[in-house]
Design a protein around this motif. Structure first.
Motif, PDB file in Angstrom:
ATOM      1  N   TYR A  91       0.833  -1.200   0.000  1.00 19.06           N
ATOM      2  CA  TYR A  91       0.000   0.000   0.000  1.00 19.06           C
ATOM      3  C   TYR A  91       0.867   1.248   0.000  1.00 19.06           C
ATOM      4  O   TYR A  91       1.709   1.434   0.863  1.00 19.06           O
ATOM      5  N   ALA A  92       0.627   2.113  -1.005  1.00 15.30           N
ATOM      6  CA  ALA A  92       1.269   3.419  -1.064  1.00 15.30           C
ATOM      7  C   ALA A  92       0.349   4.454  -0.434  1.00 15.30           C
ATOM      8  O   ALA A  92       0.791   5.517  -0.009  1.00 15.30           O
ATOM      9  N   GLY A  93      -0.920   4.151  -0.374  1.00 12.99           N
ATOM     10  CA  GLY A  93      -1.955   5.000   0.214  1.00 12.99           C
ATOM     11  C   GLY A  93      -3.155   4.124   0.515  1.00 12.99           C
ATOM     12  O   GLY A  93      -3.168   2.954   0.139  1.00 12.99           O
ATOM     13  N   PRO A  94      -4.171   4.667   1.144  1.00 12.12           N
ATOM     14  CA  PRO A  94      -5.341   3.854   1.492  1.00 12.12           C
ATOM     15  C   PRO A  94      -6.010   3.184   0.284  1.00 12.12           C
ATOM     16  O   PRO A  94      -6.566   2.116   0.403  1.00 12.12           O
ATOM     17  N   GLN A  95      -5.938   3.810  -0.882  1.00 14.13           N
ATOM     18  CA  GLN A  95      -6.565   3.259  -2.084  1.00 14.13           C
ATOM     19  C   GLN A  95      -5.557   2.903  -3.176  1.00 14.13           C
ATOM     20  O   GLN A  95      -5.952   2.498  -4.258  1.00 14.13           O
ATOM     21  N   GLU A  96      -4.276   3.046  -2.892  1.00 13.77           N
ATOM     22  CA  GLU A  96      -3.248   2.871  -3.922  1.00 13.77           C
ATOM     23  C   GLU A  96      -2.276   1.761  -3.528  1.00 13.77           C
ATOM     24  O   GLU A  96      -1.698   1.791  -2.445  1.00 13.77           O
ATOM     25  N   THR A  97      -2.120   0.771  -4.424  1.00 13.07           N
ATOM     26  CA  THR A  97      -1.204  -0.338  -4.159  1.00 13.07           C
ATOM     27  C   THR A  97      -0.243  -0.525  -5.332  1.00 13.07           C
ATOM     28  O   THR A  97      -0.493  -0.029  -6.438  1.00 13.07           O
ATOM     29  N   TYR A  98       0.815  -1.250  -5.073  1.00 17.62           N
ATOM     30  CA  TYR A  98       1.777  -1.590  -6.123  1.00 17.62           C
ATOM     31  C   TYR A  98       2.455  -2.909  -5.742  1.00 17.62           C
ATOM     32  O   TYR A  98       2.350  -3.372  -4.611  1.00 17.62           O
ATOM     33  N   ALA A  99       3.122  -3.504  -6.698  1.00 21.93           N
ATOM     34  CA  ALA A  99       3.856  -4.751  -6.460  1.00 21.93           C
ATOM     35  C   ALA A  99       5.280  -4.386  -6.054  1.00 21.93           C
ATOM     36  O   ALA A  99       6.050  -3.850  -6.855  1.00 21.93           O
ATOM     37  N   HIS A 100       5.627  -4.657  -4.817  1.00 23.69           N
ATOM     38  CA  HIS A 100       6.972  -4.350  -4.321  1.00 23.69           C
ATOM     39  C   HIS A 100       7.949  -5.369  -4.898  1.00 23.69           C
ATOM     40  O   HIS A 100       7.654  -6.565  -4.934  1.00 23.69           O
ATOM     41  N   PRO A 101       9.122  -4.941  -5.336  1.00 25.52           N
ATOM     42  CA  PRO A 101      10.084  -5.876  -5.935  1.00 25.52           C
ATOM     43  C   PRO A 101      10.476  -7.031  -5.007  1.00 25.52           C
ATOM     44  O   PRO A 101      10.729  -8.144  -5.480  1.00 25.52           O
ATOM     45  N   ASP A 102      10.506  -6.785  -3.700  1.00 33.37           N
ATOM     46  CA  ASP A 102      10.899  -7.845  -2.765  1.00 33.37           C
ATOM     47  C   ASP A 102       9.849  -8.947  -2.646  1.00 33.37           C
ATOM     48  O   ASP A 102      10.126 -10.018  -2.115  1.00 33.37           O
ATOM     49  N   ASP A 103       8.634  -8.693  -3.119  1.00 36.66           N
ATOM     50  CA  ASP A 103       7.547  -9.666  -2.992  1.00 36.66           C
ATOM     51  C   ASP A 103       7.295 -10.467  -4.263  1.00 36.66           C
ATOM     52  O   ASP A 103       6.488 -11.388  -4.249  1.00 36.66           O
TER      53      ASP A 103
END
Length: 153
Positions: A91-103
């Motif tokens: 989560y970058a914000g309450p409504q914003e997500t992204y795929a973290h490279p470590d995952d």
């Protein structure tokens, strides 16, 4: 099924521990957070409350309401960490997500495990279905033979 959120820290594909003492100290510095147990931290405001538990070098909670993400992001920032959901989205914000490279590796392993479980489950279902069909085929054959026997009498 419950949805979990985790506060964790990672670098170069490896998780870095968040100690219980470090988590408690960070929570004491932020408004709304209180220490409610040996390894529990609770956030409370006008919207409700949310309890985080410390275990396996990370903090986690079961998501009850979407507003919980915002205070978790604040605590994660204080810990130099991030908030991650069950599907390995960060989560970058309450409504914003992204795929973290470590995952990315973990997400691929989860997809592979899921596919293997599904294949095993489908094979088991197929065996059960064939056993049921076989049972009724044998039952039908017995019924046919008994009927022929009564015809001959």
């Amino acid at each position: 099924m419950a949805y979990h959120l985790t506060i964790l820290r990672s670098a170069n594909g490896l998780q870095q521990a968040i100690s219980r003492d470090e988590a408690l100290a960070a929570a004491r510095q932020l408004p709304g957070w209180a220490i409610t147990g040996a390894a529990e931290i609770t956030f409370t405001d006008g919207r409700g409350s949310c309890t985080l538990w410390h275990g396996d070098a990370e903090l986690w909670t079961r998501l009850g309401e979407p507003w919980v993400i915002e205070p978790m992001l604040e605590l994660a920032q204080a810990l130099g960490a991030r908030v991650r959901g069950d599907e390995f989205e960060t989560y970058a914000g309450p409504q914003e997500t992204y795929a973290h490279p470590d995952d990315k590796r973990l997400a691929q392993l989860a997809r592979t495990d899921s596919a293997q479980l599904l294949a095993a489950h489908l094979a088991e279902q197929r065996r059960i279905r064939y056993a049921i069909w076989g049972f009724f085929a044998v039952l039908g054959a017995i019924g046919f033979l008994v009927g022929k026997w009564f015809e001959g009498r």
